[in-house]
Design a protein around this motif. Structure first.
Motif, PDB file in Angstrom:
ATOM      1  N   ASN A   1     -10.497 -38.482 -13.017  1.00  0.00           N
ATOM      2  CA  ASN A   1     -11.773 -38.091 -13.600  1.00  0.00           C
ATOM      3  C   ASN A   1     -11.808 -36.566 -13.622  1.00  0.00           C
ATOM      4  OD1 ASN A   1     -14.446 -37.257 -13.989  1.00  0.00           O
ATOM      5  ND2 ASN A   1     -15.200 -39.236 -13.297  1.00  0.00           N
ATOM      6  N   ILE A   2     -11.722 -36.016 -14.831  1.00  0.00           N
ATOM      7  CA  ILE A   2     -11.601 -34.573 -14.978  1.00  0.00           C
ATOM      8  C   ILE A   2     -12.775 -33.848 -14.327  1.00  0.00           C
ATOM      9  CG2 ILE A   2     -11.618 -32.700 -16.684  1.00  0.00           C
ATOM     10  CD1 ILE A   2      -8.965 -34.114 -16.628  1.00  0.00           C
ATOM     11  N   CYS A   3     -13.972 -34.428 -14.423  1.00  0.00           N
ATOM     12  CA  CYS A   3     -15.155 -33.742 -13.892  1.00  0.00           C
ATOM     13  C   CYS A   3     -15.180 -33.700 -12.372  1.00  0.00           C
ATOM     14  CB  CYS A   3     -16.426 -34.376 -14.436  1.00  0.00           C
ATOM     15  SG  CYS A   3     -16.726 -33.833 -16.124  1.00  0.00           S
ATOM     16  N   ALA A   4     -14.335 -34.479 -11.723  1.00  0.00           N
ATOM     17  CA  ALA A   4     -14.312 -34.463 -10.257  1.00  0.00           C
ATOM     18  C   ALA A   4     -13.322 -33.431  -9.726  1.00  0.00           C
ATOM     19  CB  ALA A   4     -13.968 -35.847  -9.722  1.00  0.00           C
TER      20      ALA A   4
ATOM     21  N   PHE B   1     -14.800 -28.160 -27.246  1.00  0.00           N
ATOM     22  CA  PHE B   1     -13.650 -29.066 -27.290  1.00  0.00           C
ATOM     23  C   PHE B   1     -12.904 -28.832 -28.594  1.00  0.00           C
ATOM     24  CE2 PHE B   1     -11.161 -32.881 -27.003  1.00  0.00           C
ATOM     25  CZ  PHE B   1     -11.014 -33.048 -25.636  1.00  0.00           C
ATOM     26  N   ARG B   2     -11.594 -28.731 -28.507  1.00  0.00           N
ATOM     27  CA  ARG B   2     -10.792 -28.420 -29.692  1.00  0.00           C
ATOM     28  C   ARG B   2     -10.729 -29.633 -30.630  1.00  0.00           C
ATOM     29  NH1 ARG B   2      -6.731 -24.126 -28.910  1.00  0.00           N
ATOM     30  NH2 ARG B   2      -5.801 -25.096 -30.751  1.00  0.00           N
TER      31      ARG B   2
ATOM     32  N   ASP C   1     -12.302 -26.744 -12.011  1.00  0.00           N
ATOM     33  CA  ASP C   1     -11.616 -26.232 -13.207  1.00  0.00           C
ATOM     34  C   ASP C   1     -10.296 -25.552 -12.858  1.00  0.00           C
ATOM     35  OD1 ASP C   1     -13.599 -27.163 -14.751  1.00  0.00           O
ATOM     36  OD2 ASP C   1     -14.225 -25.223 -15.567  1.00  0.00           O
ATOM     37  N   SER C   2     -10.333 -24.784 -11.758  1.00  0.00           N
ATOM     38  CA  SER C   2      -9.147 -23.999 -11.408  1.00  0.00           C
ATOM     39  C   SER C   2      -7.975 -24.885 -10.981  1.00  0.00           C
ATOM     40  CB  SER C   2      -9.496 -23.040 -10.267  1.00  0.00           C
ATOM     41  OG  SER C   2      -9.969 -23.803  -9.172  1.00  0.00           O
ATOM     42  N   MET C   3      -8.252 -26.163 -10.678  1.00  0.00           N
ATOM     43  CA  MET C   3      -7.185 -27.052 -10.203  1.00  0.00           C
ATOM     44  C   MET C   3      -6.735 -28.078 -11.247  1.00  0.00           C
ATOM     45  SD  MET C   3      -6.241 -26.064  -7.335  1.00  0.00           S
ATOM     46  CE  MET C   3      -5.168 -27.427  -6.904  1.00  0.00           C
ATOM     47  N   VAL C   4      -7.390 -28.082 -12.412  1.00  0.00           N
ATOM     48  CA  VAL C   4      -7.076 -29.130 -13.392  1.00  0.00           C
ATOM     49  C   VAL C   4      -5.603 -29.053 -13.827  1.00  0.00           C
ATOM     50  CG1 VAL C   4      -7.548 -29.975 -15.729  1.00  0.00           C
ATOM     51  CG2 VAL C   4      -9.437 -29.423 -14.210  1.00  0.00           C
ATOM     52  N   GLU C   5      -5.131 -27.827 -14.133  1.00  0.00           N
ATOM     53  CA  GLU C   5      -3.749 -27.713 -14.627  1.00  0.00           C
ATOM     54  C   GLU C   5      -2.740 -28.133 -13.570  1.00  0.00           C
ATOM     55  OE1 GLU C   5      -2.723 -24.093 -16.680  1.00  0.00           O
ATOM     56  OE2 GLU C   5      -4.480 -24.353 -17.974  1.00  0.00           O
ATOM     57  N   ALA C   6      -2.933 -27.654 -12.326  1.00  0.00           N
ATOM     58  CA  ALA C   6      -1.989 -28.016 -11.268  1.00  0.00           C
ATOM     59  C   ALA C   6      -2.017 -29.520 -11.019  1.00  0.00           C
ATOM     60  CB  ALA C   6      -2.327 -27.253  -9.992  1.00  0.00           C
ATOM     61  N   THR C   7      -3.218 -30.107 -11.119  1.00  0.00           N
ATOM     62  CA  THR C   7      -3.332 -31.550 -10.884  1.00  0.00           C
ATOM     63  C   THR C   7      -2.584 -32.328 -11.965  1.00  0.00           C
ATOM     64  OG1 THR C   7      -5.513 -31.166  -9.929  1.00  0.00           O
ATOM     65  CG2 THR C   7      -5.005 -33.431 -10.540  1.00  0.00           C
ATOM     66  N   LEU C   8      -2.716 -31.887 -13.206  1.00  0.00           N
ATOM     67  CA  LEU C   8      -2.066 -32.614 -14.298  1.00  0.00           C
ATOM     68  C   LEU C   8      -0.573 -32.298 -14.379  1.00  0.00           C
ATOM     69  CD1 LEU C   8      -4.656 -32.216 -17.209  1.00  0.00           C
ATOM     70  CD2 LEU C   8      -4.141 -34.301 -15.933  1.00  0.00           C
ATOM     71  N   PHE C   9      -0.250 -31.000 -14.397  1.00  0.00           N
ATOM     72  CA  PHE C   9       1.131 -30.596 -14.685  1.00  0.00           C
ATOM     73  C   PHE C   9       1.985 -30.433 -13.438  1.00  0.00           C
ATOM     74  CE2 PHE C   9      -1.209 -28.243 -18.281  1.00  0.00           C
ATOM     75  CZ  PHE C   9      -1.222 -29.399 -19.061  1.00  0.00           C
TER      76      PHE C   9
ATOM     77  N   ASP D   1     -10.330 -39.631 -17.568  1.00  0.00           N
ATOM     78  CA  ASP D   1     -11.747 -40.003 -17.659  1.00  0.00           C
ATOM     79  C   ASP D   1     -12.590 -38.747 -17.829  1.00  0.00           C
ATOM     80  OD1 ASP D   1     -13.862 -41.661 -17.720  1.00  0.00           O
ATOM     81  OD2 ASP D   1     -13.691 -42.368 -15.651  1.00  0.00           O
ATOM     82  N   GLU D   2     -13.696 -38.873 -18.557  1.00  0.00           N
ATOM     83  CA  GLU D   2     -14.578 -37.734 -18.862  1.00  0.00           C
ATOM     84  C   GLU D   2     -13.769 -36.581 -19.438  1.00  0.00           C
ATOM     85  OE1 GLU D   2     -17.981 -36.982 -16.604  1.00  0.00           O
ATOM     86  OE2 GLU D   2     -17.679 -38.691 -15.258  1.00  0.00           O
ATOM     87  N   VAL D   3     -13.002 -36.898 -20.474  1.00  0.00           N
ATOM     88  CA  VAL D   3     -12.050 -35.947 -21.047  1.00  0.00           C
ATOM     89  C   VAL D   3     -12.750 -34.710 -21.611  1.00  0.00           C
ATOM     90  CG1 VAL D   3     -11.978 -36.982 -23.368  1.00  0.00           C
ATOM     91  CG2 VAL D   3      -9.948 -35.857 -22.459  1.00  0.00           C
ATOM     92  N   GLY D   4     -14.042 -34.850 -21.958  1.00  0.00           N
ATOM     93  CA  GLY D   4     -14.813 -33.719 -22.478  1.00  0.00           C
ATOM     94  C   GLY D   4     -14.907 -32.575 -21.470  1.00  0.00           C
ATOM     95  N   GLY D   5     -14.618 -32.856 -20.187  1.00  0.00           N
ATOM     96  CA  GLY D   5     -14.706 -31.826 -19.148  1.00  0.00           C
ATOM     97  C   GLY D   5     -13.437 -31.002 -18.995  1.00  0.00           C
ATOM     98  N   ILE D   6     -12.418 -31.221 -19.823  1.00  0.00           N
ATOM     99  CA  ILE D   6     -11.187 -30.428 -19.683  1.00  0.00           C
ATOM    100  C   ILE D   6     -11.475 -28.981 -20.068  1.00  0.00           C
ATOM    101  CG2 ILE D   6      -8.827 -30.064 -20.522  1.00  0.00           C
ATOM    102  CD1 ILE D   6      -8.432 -32.868 -20.861  1.00  0.00           C
ATOM    103  N   PRO D   7     -11.151 -28.030 -19.191  1.00  0.00           N
ATOM    104  CA  PRO D   7     -11.392 -26.620 -19.530  1.00  0.00           C
ATOM    105  C   PRO D   7     -10.671 -26.260 -20.828  1.00  0.00           C
ATOM    106  CG  PRO D   7     -10.711 -26.843 -17.237  1.00  0.00           C
ATOM    107  CD  PRO D   7     -10.536 -28.191 -17.865  1.00  0.00           C
TER     108      PRO D   7
END
Ligand SMILES: Nc1ncnc2c1ncn2[C@@H]1O[C@H](COP(=O)(O)OP(=O)(O)OP(=O)(O)O)[C@@H](O)[C@H]1O
Ligand SMILES: [Mg+2]
Length: 326
Positions: free
Chosen positions: A63-66, A160-161, A69-77, A106-112
């Motif tokens: 869940n992206i919103c959980a 969102f792009r 923001d600063s950790m989203v890339e490290a979490t995914l990649f 989940d909640e993909v709209g929250g991706i920075p």
């Protein structure tokens, strides 16, 4: 009745359409965007798509919103050792973990917005670079994304792009609200009662079903599961009647909490219960006040910024806006 009918309960026309789409797109590698109101079953649809895909890998959900923001890339990649303060070791990242399986965003709209560009590249090239890494790596995952947001409005304010949205929508599946498929109530009740109480599941009187059919279900199937669980407690060991349902419905959470499950919903609940005293809510949750403000901003709620009443909310002391990057 096949395996899918046992996972996604309901035979209303809208559920039949949804199940046809899950069967049709399950086997393809197309990215799927699942759209629907809170508690309607989007995560369950992602599970069904993964099972229908026959992919040997795992279903990895985030869940992206959980995630900060600063950790989203490290979490995914993933990241290399020393990539950022606190990165004492390296980590694989969810994209690699979903190799040969399904990644559920989940909640993909929250991706920075900065990460959106990188995700687009991953979807186009299947390769990516862990944070702090020197070489690209690849992963053969199938992407399923979910959102509560109105898809047409997701891109209109630039958060969102458009190109990423198009890429996510290899197929777009709409999960119906419970209100649109009240004919599924009896089957859903049987399923949820058996799931919660097994062979001890009590009977539901016809009057109880009629009472359930009068409610508007802002929290959809998740709300139904909660209401049934409470109604059974009120009924002790007897059959559940309309009055047990009425009592259980009287204890429902606010529609706003249903729009934001998990940690954000919890934060909203604590704030609502404290009369929007953020310091008190932070203490109850055991987190710092700034964490509470950040979570509220994720939900588009800014305490104290407006006294305008919110539709359907009991304690209107915050302004509701679309989700923002914080
Ligand atoms: N068609 C269904 N059949 C059986 N159970 C269902 C169905 N739809 C939803 N549920 C149940 O309702 C609950 C909520 O479903 P789920 O978590 O998939 O909703 P969601 O759309 O992802 O919600 P949110 O937007 O709040 O994240 C879960 O317990 C799920 O098992
Ligand atoms: Mg969900």
């Amino acid at each position: 009745m096949d395996a899918l009918d046992q996972i996604l309960i309901g035979s209303s026309p809208s559920m039949q359409r949804l199940k046809r789409a899950v069967r049709m797109f399950g086997r393809s590698d197309l990215p799927v965007l699942v759209h629907g109101p809170t508690g309607s079953g989007k995560e369950l649809v992602a599970t069904a798509l993964h099972l229908a895909s026959g992919r040997p890998g795992s279903l990895i959900a985030i869940n992206i919103c959980a995630v900060a923001d600063s950790m989203v890339e490290a979490t995914l990649f993933g990241h290399d050792r020393g990539a950022f303060t606190g990165a004492v070791g390296s980590a694989t990242g969810l994209l690699r973990e979903a190799d040969e399986g399904t990644l559920f965003l989940d909640e993909v709209g929250g991706i920075p917005i900065a990460t959106q560009m990188k995700l687009l590249r991953v979807l186009e090239t299947r390769t990516f670079r862990p944070v702090g890494g020197r070489t690209d790596t690849s992963s053969n995952f199938r992407l399923v994304a979910a959102t509560n947001d109105d898809v047409r409005h997701m891109t209109s304010d630039g958060r969102f792009r458009q190109d990423l949205l198009q890429r996510l929508c290899g197929a777009a599946l709409e999960v119906p609200s419970l209100l649109e498929r009240l004919e599924d109530l009896p089957a859903l009740c049987r399923h949820l009662l058996t799931r919660q109480f097994g062979s001890e599941a009590p009977a539901l009187e016809a009057s109880a079903l009629r009472r359930l059919a009068e409610h508007h279900w802002p929290g959809n199937v998740r709300e139904l599961a909660n209401v049934l669980q409470r109604a059974v407690l009120y009924a002790y060991d007897a059959a559940v009647t309309a009055s047990h349902i009425t009592s259980a419905l009287g204890q429902e959470r606010s529609p706003r909490q249903y729009r934001h499950p998990g940690v954000i919903g919890e934060t909203l609940r604590a704030c609502e219960e404290s009369g929007w005293d953020v310091a008190a809510a932070a203490e109850e949750l055991g987190v710092h006040k700034t964490t509470v403000y950040r979570r509220l901003a994720r939900a588009g709620v800014y305490p104290g910024s407006s006294t305008a009443p919110l539709p359907g909310d009991a304690r209107p002391s915050a302004q509701l806006m679309g989700p923002v990057d914080v």
